[in-house]
Design a protein around this motif. Structure first.
Motif, PDB file in Angstrom:
ATOM      1  N   LEU A   1       0.824  -1.200   0.000  1.00  0.00           N
ATOM      2  CA  LEU A   1       0.000   0.000   0.000  1.00  0.00           C
ATOM      3  C   LEU A   1       0.855   1.245   0.000  1.00  0.00           C
ATOM      4  O   LEU A   1       1.883   1.294   0.664  1.00  0.00           O
ATOM      5  CB  LEU A   1      -0.885   0.050   1.248  1.00  0.00           C
ATOM      6  CG  LEU A   1      -2.108  -0.859   1.308  1.00  0.00           C
ATOM      7  CD1 LEU A   1      -2.931  -0.493   2.522  1.00  0.00           C
ATOM      8  CD2 LEU A   1      -2.940  -0.724   0.041  1.00  0.00           C
TER       9      LEU A   1
ATOM     10  N   THR B   1      -7.774   2.530  -1.260  1.00  0.00           N
ATOM     11  CA  THR B   1      -7.078   1.273  -0.997  1.00  0.00           C
ATOM     12  C   THR B   1      -7.557   0.149  -1.907  1.00  0.00           C
ATOM     13  O   THR B   1      -6.755  -0.607  -2.450  1.00  0.00           O
ATOM     14  CB  THR B   1      -7.258   0.889   0.478  1.00  0.00           C
ATOM     15  OG1 THR B   1      -6.831   1.999   1.264  1.00  0.00           O
ATOM     16  CG2 THR B   1      -6.449  -0.324   0.837  1.00  0.00           C
TER      17      THR B   1
ATOM     18  N   ALA C   1      -8.771 -13.140   1.496  1.00  0.00           N
ATOM     19  CA  ALA C   1      -8.972 -11.872   2.209  1.00  0.00           C
ATOM     20  C   ALA C   1      -8.207 -11.903   3.532  1.00  0.00           C
ATOM     21  O   ALA C   1      -7.563 -10.932   3.930  1.00  0.00           O
ATOM     22  CB  ALA C   1     -10.449 -11.632   2.457  1.00  0.00           C
ATOM     23  N   ARG C   2      -8.243 -13.053   4.198  1.00  0.00           N
ATOM     24  CA  ARG C   2      -7.575 -13.147   5.487  1.00  0.00           C
ATOM     25  C   ARG C   2      -6.060 -12.954   5.348  1.00  0.00           C
ATOM     26  O   ARG C   2      -5.423 -12.287   6.164  1.00  0.00           O
ATOM     27  CB  ARG C   2      -7.889 -14.504   6.127  1.00  0.00           C
ATOM     28  CG  ARG C   2      -7.312 -14.574   7.502  1.00  0.00           C
ATOM     29  CD  ARG C   2      -7.633 -15.824   8.232  1.00  0.00           C
ATOM     30  NE  ARG C   2      -6.963 -15.727   9.523  1.00  0.00           N
ATOM     31  CZ  ARG C   2      -7.270 -16.455  10.569  1.00  0.00           C
ATOM     32  NH1 ARG C   2      -8.235 -17.316  10.499  1.00  0.00           N
ATOM     33  NH2 ARG C   2      -6.605 -16.318  11.685  1.00  0.00           N
TER      34      ARG C   2
ATOM     35  N   VAL D   1      -5.385  -9.188   4.723  1.00  0.00           N
ATOM     36  CA  VAL D   1      -5.544  -8.309   5.890  1.00  0.00           C
ATOM     37  C   VAL D   1      -4.499  -8.615   6.958  1.00  0.00           C
ATOM     38  O   VAL D   1      -4.096  -7.728   7.700  1.00  0.00           O
ATOM     39  CB  VAL D   1      -6.964  -8.359   6.502  1.00  0.00           C
ATOM     40  CG1 VAL D   1      -8.010  -8.097   5.452  1.00  0.00           C
ATOM     41  CG2 VAL D   1      -7.240  -9.667   7.203  1.00  0.00           C
ATOM     42  N   GLU D   2      -4.016  -9.846   6.994  1.00  0.00           N
ATOM     43  CA  GLU D   2      -2.983 -10.173   7.978  1.00  0.00           C
ATOM     44  C   GLU D   2      -1.656  -9.525   7.630  1.00  0.00           C
ATOM     45  O   GLU D   2      -0.853  -9.259   8.505  1.00  0.00           O
ATOM     46  CB  GLU D   2      -2.817 -11.688   8.120  1.00  0.00           C
ATOM     47  CG  GLU D   2      -3.740 -12.237   9.179  1.00  0.00           C
ATOM     48  CD  GLU D   2      -3.339 -13.616   9.663  1.00  0.00           C
ATOM     49  OE1 GLU D   2      -3.121 -14.480   8.801  1.00  0.00           O
ATOM     50  OE2 GLU D   2      -3.272 -13.809  10.880  1.00  0.00           O
TER      51      GLU D   2
ATOM     52  N   LEU E   1      -1.460  -6.557   5.563  1.00  0.00           N
ATOM     53  CA  LEU E   1      -1.588  -5.109   5.387  1.00  0.00           C
ATOM     54  C   LEU E   1      -2.341  -4.390   6.499  1.00  0.00           C
ATOM     55  O   LEU E   1      -2.360  -3.161   6.535  1.00  0.00           O
ATOM     56  CB  LEU E   1      -2.281  -4.800   4.055  1.00  0.00           C
ATOM     57  CG  LEU E   1      -1.574  -5.260   2.780  1.00  0.00           C
ATOM     58  CD1 LEU E   1      -2.405  -4.874   1.569  1.00  0.00           C
ATOM     59  CD2 LEU E   1      -0.182  -4.663   2.671  1.00  0.00           C
ATOM     60  N   ALA E   2      -3.013  -5.125   7.392  1.00  0.00           N
ATOM     61  CA  ALA E   2      -3.844  -4.514   8.445  1.00  0.00           C
ATOM     62  C   ALA E   2      -4.913  -3.615   7.840  1.00  0.00           C
ATOM     63  O   ALA E   2      -5.075  -2.461   8.238  1.00  0.00           O
ATOM     64  CB  ALA E   2      -2.983  -3.741   9.454  1.00  0.00           C
ATOM     65  N   ILE E   3      -5.637  -4.134   6.842  1.00  0.00           N
ATOM     66  CA  ILE E   3      -6.750  -3.366   6.273  1.00  0.00           C
ATOM     67  C   ILE E   3      -8.047  -4.152   6.471  1.00  0.00           C
ATOM     68  O   ILE E   3      -8.022  -5.348   6.743  1.00  0.00           O
ATOM     69  CB  ILE E   3      -6.557  -3.053   4.774  1.00  0.00           C
ATOM     70  CG1 ILE E   3      -6.418  -4.345   3.955  1.00  0.00           C
ATOM     71  CG2 ILE E   3      -5.350  -2.146   4.577  1.00  0.00           C
ATOM     72  CD1 ILE E   3      -6.440  -4.115   2.463  1.00  0.00           C
ATOM     73  N   ASN E   4      -9.151  -3.459   6.303  1.00  0.00           N
ATOM     74  CA  ASN E   4     -10.464  -4.068   6.495  1.00  0.00           C
ATOM     75  C   ASN E   4     -10.722  -5.141   5.433  1.00  0.00           C
ATOM     76  O   ASN E   4     -10.506  -4.899   4.250  1.00  0.00           O
ATOM     77  CB  ASN E   4     -11.510  -2.956   6.406  1.00  0.00           C
ATOM     78  CG  ASN E   4     -12.873  -3.430   6.827  1.00  0.00           C
ATOM     79  OD1 ASN E   4     -13.480  -4.259   6.160  1.00  0.00           O
ATOM     80  ND2 ASN E   4     -13.329  -2.921   7.944  1.00  0.00           N
ATOM     81  N   PRO E   5     -11.177  -6.326   5.840  1.00  0.00           N
ATOM     82  CA  PRO E   5     -11.424  -7.402   4.860  1.00  0.00           C
ATOM     83  C   PRO E   5     -12.427  -7.019   3.775  1.00  0.00           C
ATOM     84  O   PRO E   5     -12.312  -7.488   2.637  1.00  0.00           O
ATOM     85  CB  PRO E   5     -11.968  -8.556   5.701  1.00  0.00           C
ATOM     86  CG  PRO E   5     -11.885  -8.156   7.114  1.00  0.00           C
ATOM     87  CD  PRO E   5     -11.399  -6.760   7.230  1.00  0.00           C
ATOM     88  N   ASN E   6     -13.385  -6.166   4.120  1.00  0.00           N
ATOM     89  CA  ASN E   6     -14.370  -5.754   3.106  1.00  0.00           C
ATOM     90  C   ASN E   6     -13.710  -5.008   1.944  1.00  0.00           C
ATOM     91  O   ASN E   6     -14.201  -5.031   0.821  1.00  0.00           O
ATOM     92  CB  ASN E   6     -15.455  -4.884   3.738  1.00  0.00           C
ATOM     93  CG  ASN E   6     -16.292  -5.679   4.731  1.00  0.00           C
ATOM     94  OD1 ASN E   6     -16.604  -6.854   4.480  1.00  0.00           O
ATOM     95  ND2 ASN E   6     -16.634  -5.073   5.848  1.00  0.00           N
TER      96      ASN E   6
ATOM     97  N   ARG F   1     -14.297  -8.178  -6.077  1.00  0.00           N
ATOM     98  CA  ARG F   1     -15.573  -8.071  -6.807  1.00  0.00           C
ATOM     99  C   ARG F   1     -15.396  -7.256  -8.080  1.00  0.00           C
ATOM    100  O   ARG F   1     -15.916  -7.586  -9.132  1.00  0.00           O
ATOM    101  CB  ARG F   1     -16.642  -7.401  -5.928  1.00  0.00           C
ATOM    102  CG  ARG F   1     -17.411  -8.362  -5.035  1.00  0.00           C
ATOM    103  CD  ARG F   1     -18.753  -7.774  -4.633  1.00  0.00           C
ATOM    104  NE  ARG F   1     -18.629  -6.496  -3.943  1.00  0.00           N
ATOM    105  CZ  ARG F   1     -18.394  -6.376  -2.640  1.00  0.00           C
ATOM    106  NH1 ARG F   1     -18.283  -7.448  -1.890  1.00  0.00           N
ATOM    107  NH2 ARG F   1     -18.292  -5.197  -2.078  1.00  0.00           N
TER     108      ARG F   1
END
Lengths: 286, 130
Positions: free
Chosen positions: B6, B14, B40-41, B44-45, B47-52, B59
């Protein structure tokens, strides 16, 4: 989608002072909600009410499922070893995932035989988080989880929380003073100010629904008459307005999407403004 | 497997940064049809960002027909991007590497290289239009 946390007309009074007043908001399942506001805005009161430490003086608060709470002063006993903290947690809680807790601590390289008081601040935060997650909550409430942590530990704590959200459909409510910590991690925003909820909604929708306008100060009043201005600032000839919606503008104005920090600051500076939906029912992707 | 990164100061949202990085990897052949994107997991593990945010990026890539989500398995690359075949890509890349070495030998630094490359591609694009 049914919200995991919902308050309707919630009020909490300490003596004659209302710490929280007429607060109605909802956090849908699977969301990571940022709770922001100045000191004394009612953030901790709202969290304490959500986890059942405080009784509402008015209105109601509903949490659908188990709730786990990590207070700002990490609820650990310095004289206990990490293993003893686990035993303590297991005895105190009927729902307890010991295996997941030990697995997390192992992956983080936190020795079970070490006394809590001898762990680093980041490790203590991770132990407190592990104990909360071992209860397999539907709602995790974190009061200033990143306060007093160095940047690396902040990143590690947020990585851990995000991974839990991805793995289990965890809903999170976390408070912070540092808006930059919330960018990219939170997808729901709640702004409290003077005991009242000022903003509650999906962060992307909120950012899409606001514009930052910059243009000649002389035209600012005309724009203000046609749109909802959240906050205005300016120096001399130039005015900057943060507005809701997307007004049709004179070409002398430039406009852009606000950042999360700008949006939060604009609302905090204007306690009279509010961006609250009707009863919030929208979930992920709605 | 692609590893996301990022640029927090870039002003690009993002989820779009993730979309761009997948497109870029497809253009360069770093990702090929059948390759799996990280879950997704996993993202996020690191980058520490929201999975959504990750799901939104996937998508978007799915909407463009570049990847497909297989229930219970993950997200997989469906097709490549870019005009040339992989063999042509490799040949062109070698040629470009040779050119870059010559330019470095002549004393050009990274910014000089980028400026020259951009100037030449822009000029040629103009010629094509004219």
């Amino acid at each position: 989608m049914t919200p995991v946390l919902e308050t309707t007309g919630l009020g909490v009074r300490y003596g004659r002072t209302w710490a929280l007043r007429d607060c109605s908001l909802a956090v849908p399942r699977g969301r990571v909600a940022a709770l922001v506001g100045p000191n004394g805005a009612g953030k901790t009161t709202l969290m304490h009410t959500a986890v059942g430490l405080l009784k509402p003086s008015a209105g109601q608060v509903t949490v659908r499922g188990e709730v786990a709470f990590v207070a700002q002063d990490k609820p650990l006993y310095d004289g206990f070893t990490v293993a003893e903290m686990l035993t303590f947690g297991r005895r105190m809680n009927p729902r307890w995932d010991e295996e997941a807790a030990r697995d997390r601590l192992g992956r983080l390289g936190i020795p079970l035989e070490r006394r809590v008081g001898r762990l680093s601040g980041g490790q203590q935060a991770q132990v407190a988080l592990t104990l909360a997650l071992a209860r397999r909550p539907a709602l995790l409430v974190l009061d200033e989880p990143l306060a007093n942590l160095d940047p690396l530990a902040r990143h590690d704590v947020m990585r851990a929380v995000m991974a839990e959200v991805a793995a289990h459909e965890l809903t999170v409510l976390l408070s912070s003073h540092v808006v930059s910590d919330l960018t990219d991690t939170c997808d729901w925003l709640i702004v409290l100010n003077g005991g009242r909820a000022q903003v509650s909604g999906d962060i992307e929708d909120l950012l899409d629904g606001h514009r930052v306008l910059t243009g000649p100060a002389g035209l600012a009043e005309g724009v203000a008459a046609r749109t909802r201005v959240v906050a205005a600032s300016g120096s001399g000839r130039q005015a900057t307005l943060l507005v809701r919606d997307r007004p049709v503008l004179d070409p002398r104005w430039s406009d852009r999407r606000p950042g999360l920090d700008e949006l939060v600051l604009a609302y905090l500076r204007s306690p009279g403004s509010a961006a609250l939906p009707g009863p919030a029912r929208q979930g992920v992707g709605a | 497997m692609i590893e996301f990164h990022l640029d927090r100061g870039s002003g690009v949202s993002t989820y779009l940064q993730l979309v761009h990085q997948v497109r870029h990897a497809l253009r360069l052949g770093a990702l090929r049809p059948g390759d799996q994107l990280p879950t997704a997991r996993e993202v996020v593990e690191s980058l520490a960002i929201n999975p959504n945010t990750v799901l939104k990026a996937y998508r978007e890539l799915e909407r463009e027909g570049l990847v497909e989500g297989r229930p219970g398995q993950g997200t997989f690359v469906r097709r490549t991007l870019g005009g040339a075949t992989l063999a042509e890509h490799t040949r062109l890349r070698r040629g470009l590497e040779q050119w870059v070495r010559q330019a470095r030998g002549a004393g050009l630094d990274q910014d000089d290289l980028n400026a020259l490359f951009t100037a030449v591609t822009t000029d040629l694009a103009k010629e094509d239009i004219a």
